[in-house]
Design a protein around this motif. Structure first.
Motif, PDB file in Angstrom:
ATOM      1  N   GLU A  22      24.720  71.412  17.550  1.00 55.68           N
ATOM      2  CA  GLU A  22      23.397  70.726  18.057  1.00 55.68           C
ATOM      3  C   GLU A  22      23.683  69.181  17.416  1.00 55.68           C
ATOM      4  OE1 GLU A  22      20.352  73.722  19.027  1.00 55.68           O
ATOM      5  OE2 GLU A  22      20.240  72.949  16.522  1.00 55.68           O
ATOM      6  N   ALA A  25      26.831  67.124  18.820  1.00 52.41           N
ATOM      7  CA  ALA A  25      26.208  66.319  20.324  1.00 52.41           C
ATOM      8  C   ALA A  25      25.265  66.015  19.794  1.00 52.41           C
ATOM      9  CB  ALA A  25      25.527  67.742  21.334  1.00 52.41           C
ATOM     10  N   ALA A  26      24.908  65.573  18.781  1.00 57.01           N
ATOM     11  CA  ALA A  26      23.648  64.326  18.533  1.00 57.01           C
ATOM     12  C   ALA A  26      24.707  63.322  18.136  1.00 57.01           C
ATOM     13  CB  ALA A  26      22.279  64.685  17.538  1.00 57.01           C
ATOM     14  N   ASP A  27      25.629  63.928  16.987  1.00 59.12           N
ATOM     15  CA  ASP A  27      26.040  62.352  16.406  1.00 59.12           C
ATOM     16  C   ASP A  27      27.037  61.477  17.674  1.00 59.12           C
ATOM     17  OD1 ASP A  27      25.600  62.734  13.962  1.00 59.12           O
ATOM     18  OD2 ASP A  27      27.857  64.472  13.955  1.00 59.12           O
ATOM     19  N   GLU A  28      27.829  62.441  18.340  1.00 57.86           N
ATOM     20  CA  GLU A  28      28.629  62.022  19.784  1.00 57.86           C
ATOM     21  C   GLU A  28      27.205  61.291  21.148  1.00 57.86           C
ATOM     22  OE1 GLU A  28      31.987  63.229  20.369  1.00 57.86           O
ATOM     23  OE2 GLU A  28      32.347  64.086  18.596  1.00 57.86           O
ATOM     24  N   PHE A  29      25.614  61.465  21.210  1.00 53.94           N
ATOM     25  CA  PHE A  29      25.220  61.582  22.511  1.00 53.94           C
ATOM     26  C   PHE A  29      25.949  62.112  23.185  1.00 53.94           C
ATOM     27  CE2 PHE A  29      25.911  57.383  19.488  1.00 53.94           C
ATOM     28  CZ  PHE A  29      24.447  57.392  18.771  1.00 53.94           C
ATOM     29  N   ARG A  30      25.970  63.191  23.530  1.00 53.27           N
ATOM     30  CA  ARG A  30      25.729  64.355  23.742  1.00 53.27           C
ATOM     31  C   ARG A  30      24.918  65.380  23.869  1.00 53.27           C
ATOM     32  NH1 ARG A  30      31.712  64.915  22.744  1.00 53.27           N
ATOM     33  NH2 ARG A  30      32.797  63.639  24.432  1.00 53.27           N
ATOM     34  N   SER A  31      24.234  65.785  25.369  1.00 50.42           N
ATOM     35  CA  SER A  31      23.539  67.636  25.013  1.00 50.42           C
ATOM     36  C   SER A  31      24.124  67.762  24.387  1.00 50.42           C
ATOM     37  CB  SER A  31      23.372  67.741  26.453  1.00 50.42           C
ATOM     38  OG  SER A  31      23.935  68.024  26.922  1.00 50.42           O
ATOM     39  N   THR A  32      23.314  69.834  23.602  1.00 47.43           N
ATOM     40  CA  THR A  32      24.389  70.957  23.219  1.00 47.43           C
ATOM     41  C   THR A  32      25.741  71.478  24.619  1.00 47.43           C
ATOM     42  OG1 THR A  32      22.746  70.856  21.833  1.00 47.43           O
ATOM     43  CG2 THR A  32      24.259  72.749  22.447  1.00 47.43           C
ATOM     44  N   GLN A  35      28.095  69.541  24.962  1.00 52.66           N
ATOM     45  CA  GLN A  35      29.118  69.770  24.034  1.00 52.66           C
ATOM     46  C   GLN A  35      30.104  70.121  24.064  1.00 52.66           C
ATOM     47  OE1 GLN A  35      29.279  66.814  21.404  1.00 52.66           O
ATOM     48  NE2 GLN A  35      30.889  68.222  20.325  1.00 52.66           N
TER      49      GLN A  35
END
Length: 62
Positions: A22, A25-32, A35
């Protein structure tokens, strides 16, 4: 254009691993989910396990 199909399945992951996914995912601006799909696709690509992509009609004309 061919319709892309997806399959759903349940994945059990320990809490520590899920927290790391999680955060990544947040670091790469993706949903879990996005990711996890990216991680799986990258692993398959590196292992040369992805199916070969079929050329479409547009690709054949080039």
């Amino acid at each position: 254009m061919a319709e892309k199909t997806t399959k759903s399945f349940i994945l059990r992951v320990d809490a520590e691993t899920m927290n790391a996914i999680e955060a990544w995912a947040a670091d790469e601006f993706r949903s879990t989910n996005g990711q996890l799909q990216w991680i799986i696709t990258e692993a398959l690509r590196k292992a040369k396990r992805l199916p070969k992509k079929k050329k479409g009609k547009a690709d054949e004309q080039e």
